[in-house]
Design an enzyme around this catalytic site. Structure first.
Site: not given
Ligand code: FAD
Length: 452
Positions: A43, A441
């Site tokens: 995000c 509205e």
């Molecule tokens: P993430 O935020 O993806 O975090 C996962 C983290 O885990 C990452 O930082 C990764 O590096 C880390 N990781 C993975 N494997 C490991 C490991 N083995 N060891 C250590 N670290 C690890 N959602 C909305 O609500 N509104 C929006 O406008 C929106 N726009 C988006 C636009 C795009 C282009 C994309 C791709 C997504 C968008 N989303 C949006 C979706 C939103 O970003 C995700 O739903 C959200 O980030 C999910 O959160 P999460 O905690 O599941 O995973």
């Protein structure tokens, strides 16, 4: 009783992981968080936030074009500086990464930078060092998925779009989901010649059919060349750019090809098998209604396990886990009436059921629709139109679907979502006084059903 290094070990410092670790630590739990990349996850780094910033940037093109209708003269044609936007975005994202780090530090979360892997039901390995915890939470998110095809090495995914160098004067977007549509709209607004190819007959499956068609028509009017029921055969590099061969034989030459063709859960090299954590048929970590995996001490939230892949959903799921483990509340999340926005130009805001889904669930429904030129565009010379739709369950009079394609749709729909979750009826909408003159509205003044 075994002793553990931590009460909770969180893998992944994105939306779900940061929220869970911070809130658990604030409740007195000993918490560690492992993150392999930048804090904030998808995000903050390559999703919602940079996307919305670029959507604002694209919006200025519309504002400049509309300004003369309101009496403004632009002394010079506006110029867009892609490098400046990228620098500004990067600065803001770095600031946010720092905010996340300091929130975690203040909450006393032990932050570990590195790749985490499950070893067993209570042990995690982070780059060679092992830690134990009473409970583990997997919040590793998802990653873009690209099909196999000749020339796959030439494509980029959404992760790369924010830092493209140089600016793609000709962009091909492959896909019809919200991420594909948003990038098509944004880069069109920023001045690229955008072609969007989608293999299905309509964009945005899962959304209301009227919304899907209306958006495609508005995006087309704004300049995106949308080619539906079309597929990519191959991509090769030629002297003038990338030559993209469509399945029907046409060729397009572009500078950049974005594949926004779906996302898959991040479960690679996570040690799921070692710990005995199972995945479902989509490769997502299988969880119960309390986000417990097949191993009772291991939980999973967010994109790695959820079918609703949105930041606020990941946050809410994380809070369910924290409340169960470190609070006094075991509860389930209600996935009905989750509002969402698509930051295309114009925006979409939606809450509840599409007309088709509402008919399937409730049987008889009444539908109210309106389509009009917003007041702003009476002077702006823009031909953009606004579409609004309400779907009402006939038996209960409850508003079960609310859809808007128009300016600031997300801002409008957020408020209506509260009313819809509270069970607001059409009669209640009708008795609500509108705010004049606004687009919103219309939601409280639509009286004549178009279908019943
Ligand atoms: P993430 O935020 O993806 O975090 C996962 C983290 O885990 C990452 O930082 C990764 O590096 C880390 N990781 C993975 N494997 C490991 C490991 N083995 N060891 C250590 N670290 C690890 N959602 C909305 O609500 N509104 C929006 O406008 C929106 N726009 C988006 C636009 C795009 C282009 C994309 C791709 C997504 C968008 N989303 C949006 C979706 C939103 O970003 C995700 O739903 C959200 O980030 C999910 O959160 P999460 O905690 O599941 O995973």
């Amino acid at each position: 009783m075994p002793t553990y290094d931590f009460d909770l070990f969180v893998i992944g410092g994105g939306s779900g992981g940061v929220r869970a670790s911070r809130m658990a630590a604030q409740r007195g739990a000993r918490v560690a968080l492992a993150e392999a990349a930048e804090l904030g996850g998808t995000c903050v780094n390559v999703g919602c936030i940079p996307k919305k910033l670029y959507s604002y940037a694209a919006g200025y093109a519309e504002a400049f074009a509309e300004a003369p209708g309101f009496g403004w003269t632009l002394s010079e044609p506006p110029r867009f500086d892609w490098a400046h936007l990228k620098t500004q975005r990067a600065k803001e994202i770095t600031r946010l990464n720092g905010v996340y780090a300091s929130l975690l530090k203040t909450a006393n979360v032990t932050l570990l930078n590195g790749w985490a892997q499950l070893v067993d039901a209570h042990t995690v390995d982070v780059d060679g060092t092992r830690y134990t915890a009473k409970n583990l939470l997997i919040a590793t998110g998802g990653t873009p998925w690209v099909p196999e095809l000749p020339g796959r090495e030439h494509i980029v995914t959404s992760d790369a779009m924010f830092d493209l160098d140089p600016f793609p004067k000709r962009l091909l977007v492959v896909g019809g989901g919200y991420i594909a549509c948003e990038f098509a709209s944004i880069f069109n607004g920023l001045g690229a010649k955008v072609t969007q190819v989608h293999r299905r007959a309509h964009l945005l499956s899962g959304f209301d059919d009227d919304v899907r068609q209306f958006l495609a028509s508005e995006m087309g009017k704004a300049g995106v060349d949308i080619r539906l029921s079309s597929e990519i055969d191959s991509i090769s590099r030629g002297p003038g750019g990338l030559n993209v061969m469509l399945a029907r034989g046409a060729t397009i030459e572009v500078d950049t090809v974005l594949f926004a063709t779906g996302r898959v859960p991040n479960t690679r090299a996570l040690g799921l098998e070692a710990a005995g954590v199972t995945v479902d048929e989509h490769g997502a970590i299988a969880v119960d209604a309390h986000y417990k995996t097949s191993v009772p001490s291991i939980y999973a939230v967010g994109d790695v396990s959820s079918s609703v892949q949105l930041t606020p959903v990941a946050l809410a799921e994380a809070m369910v886990v924290v409340d169960a483990l470190f609070g006094d509340r075991v509860r389930k999340l209600d996935y009905e009436f989750i509002p969402t926005a698509v930051f295309t130009h114009p925006n979409i805001g939606t809450c509840g059921y599409s007309e088709t889904d509402a008919r399937a669930k409730f049987g008889k429904v009444t539908v109210f629709c309106t389509e009009f030129r917003a007041l702003r565009h009476t002077l702006s010379a823009s031909t953009e139109r606004t579409f609004m739709k309400l779907v009402v369950d006939k038996a209960s009079d409850r508003v079960v679907g609310l859809h808007l394609v128009g300016p600031d749709a997300g801002e409008v729909v957020q408020g209506f979502a509260v009313a819809m979750r509270a069970g607001a009826t059409k009669a209640l909408f009708d008795s609500t006084i509108g705010i004049h003159p606004t687009v919103a509205e219309e939601f409280v003044t639509m009286r004549e059903p178009v279908a019943g």
